[in-house]
Design an enzyme around this catalytic site. Structure first.
Site, PDB file in Angstrom:
ATOM      1  N   GLU A 227       0.893  -1.167   0.000  1.00 13.21           N
ATOM      2  CA  GLU A 227       0.000   0.000   0.000  1.00 13.21           C
ATOM      3  C   GLU A 227       0.922   1.205   0.000  1.00 13.21           C
ATOM      4  O   GLU A 227       1.481   1.576   1.033  1.00 13.21           O
ATOM      5  CB  GLU A 227      -0.914  -0.039   1.232  1.00 13.21           C
ATOM      6  CG  GLU A 227      -2.141   0.843   1.096  1.00 13.21           C
ATOM      7  CD  GLU A 227      -1.851   2.311   1.361  1.00 13.21           C
ATOM      8  OE1 GLU A 227      -1.686   3.071   0.375  1.00 13.21           O
ATOM      9  OE2 GLU A 227      -1.754   2.684   2.523  1.00 13.21           O
ATOM     10  N   CYS A 261      -1.708   9.117   2.206  1.00 13.38           N
ATOM     11  CA  CYS A 261      -1.618   8.602   0.837  1.00 13.38           C
ATOM     12  C   CYS A 261      -2.924   8.810   0.087  1.00 13.38           C
ATOM     13  O   CYS A 261      -2.920   9.022  -1.125  1.00 13.38           O
ATOM     14  CB  CYS A 261      -1.238   7.124   0.854  1.00 13.38           C
ATOM     15  SG  CYS A 261      -2.378   6.082   1.775  1.00 13.38           S
TER      16      CYS A 261
END
Length: 450
Positions: A227, A261
């Protein structure tokens, strides 16, 4: 030896020493031994440990939140919210995990054929500093419930948080070695991956870190979940509810001082509403309270480290040198970077091409939805996108056009325990959360009986 300082006032917090290779080997050995017993428990027995963890987590919520705020500067109200979200994740899996892991009968020409889901062993998590509890929980809880044991290499600047996390699991009664904190440097990670005790690795972090970890795991033919970064677009159509789009957009960009993110980073706004949206966005970010992250009213704190703020400053200054215009903010002082709004953006500028991990919003106009999609997709990342419109059904038919792991309509991109989370392209591969995340680190075993 390394030190942690408070990014808000530069005061010393603590000293820590990286584990020696002997200590690492010993810790991995304990995790391997713990796996033998932990994996033999029923799913329901493992869930009972999670129930106790929820109690312990709730009891220590403010201690955990304060440590997070001191070490990486997250505004205290947001730190408390992060811990609460960890509790929500546990409660989701307490309710659903047993059903997710039930074996499935499959009709074939066999007398009996079915699939079972069995744990892999000891799983390494390489975790970032921006959400020091949530990122760990969304990796560790499903892995543990599936029957694995976990070792966690946390970011060094939140070493205090990492110690509190291990203590949390021990206080909740987890056997020693089921959850293990590894205080190691980045240079030591490959050696851990190479250890035969480790059966898989999950990393949340930068593209550079993810590439290094994935390469090391691939050389050992070990499962990896990545991720990584994102440069999410936030598309505002001509028919959008502007007031709501502005409110959600500011939160999507500025939450955690822009250090996320999945933050909205590139705002693509229809030409017909561009000026109104930009002015409303400017007013809202200028009204945000910047200051001491331990103050409950603070919305924007310092960035986690001064070098991170310097990096954002360079991205902004380089883009301005190429013709971008700063409408608000743009200044840095130590680890603080002002909430910033930039227009006159082109696709070759750093604030468009690169992931900007700080409180900077780049705003660009578009004429057609097809142009917005093309701009949204013109990035190496593919984590998520937001579209604000009143024509929900019309956009629903165009969701397939987006090269993203998630599409959110009239809402900011966020992680939810009930929904799989992850990206495509350089945002990584594999999924966390939901049923998908629970089954990332299991052996999907086929059984065929004639």
């Amino acid at each position: 030896m390394f030190s942690i300082t408070n990014p808000f006032n530069k005061t010393f917090l603590s000293n820590h020493e990286y584990f020696s290779e002997y200590q690492v080997s010993t810790k991995l050995g304990l995790a391997g031994k713990a796996y033998a017993g932990w994996s033999e428990l029923s799913v329901n027995q493992r869930i009972n440990f999670i129930k106790t963890l929820v109690f312990t987590l709730t009891k220590q919520q403010h201690l955990l939140a304060e440590k997070c705020t001191l070490e990486m500067g997250k505004p205290i109200a947001q730190s408390v919210a992060e811990v609460s979200k960890c509790r929500m994740l546990c409660e989701f899996y307490i309710e659903n995990a047993e059903g997710f892991l039930i074996g499935k009968e499959i009709n074939t020409d066999a007398s009996s054929s079915y699939v079972t889901y069995e744990p892999l062993g000891v799983i390494l998590g390489v975790m970032p500093w921006n959400f020091p509890y949530w990122q760990v929980f969304r990796f560790a809880i499903p892995a543990l419930i599936a029957g694995n044991t976990v070792v966690v290499k946390h970011a060094s600047n939140v070493a205090g948080c990492s110690i509190l996390l291990e203590n949390l699991f021990l206080e909740a009664g987890f056997p020693e070695g089921v959850y293990t904190n590894l205080i190691i440097s980045g240079d030591q990670v490959e050696g851990v991956i190479n250890n035969p005790i480790i059966k898989g690795v999950s990393v949340t972090g930068s593209e550079k870190a993810g590439t290094a970890v994935a390469s090391a795991a691939a050389r050992q033919v070990k499962k990896a979940v990545l991720e990584l970064g994102g440069s999410n677009a936030f598309i505002v159509c001509s028919d959008a509810d502007l007031e709501k789009a502005i409110e959600v957009g500011v939160n999507a960009r500025m939450q955690n001082t822009g250090q996320s993110c999945i933050a909205a980073k590139r705002f693509l706004v229809h030409q017909s509403v561009f000026e109104k949206f930009t002015e409303g966005f400017k007013q809202r970010i200028e009204a945000q309270k910047v200051g001491d992250p331990m103050d409950d009213a603070t919305e924007i704190g310092p960035m986690a480290r001064e070098d991170l703020a310097v990096e954002v400053e360079k991205q902004v200054n380089d883009s301005v040198a190429m013709g971008a215009k700063v409408l608000s903010g743009g200044k840095r002082k130590d680890a603080f970077f002002e909430p910033t709004l930039i227009t006159g953006v082109t696709t070759d500028m750093p604030i468009f091409k690169q992931e900007v991990f700080g409180p900077v919003a780049a705003v660009m106009p578009f004429d057609t939805f097809e142009e917005a999609v093309a701009l949204s997709n013109s990035t190496e990342f593919g984590l998520g996108v937001t579209v604000f419109t009143r024509d929900v059904e019309g956009i629903r038919k165009k969701i397939h056009l987006f090269e993203e792991g998630a599409v959110f309509i009239n809402a900011m991109v966020k992680s939810d325990p009930a929904l799989p989370f992850g990206g495509v392209k350089k945002s990584g591969f594999g999924r966390e959360l939901a049923e998908n995340g629970l089954k990332e680190f299991v052996n999907v075993k086929t059984v065929y009986i004639k």
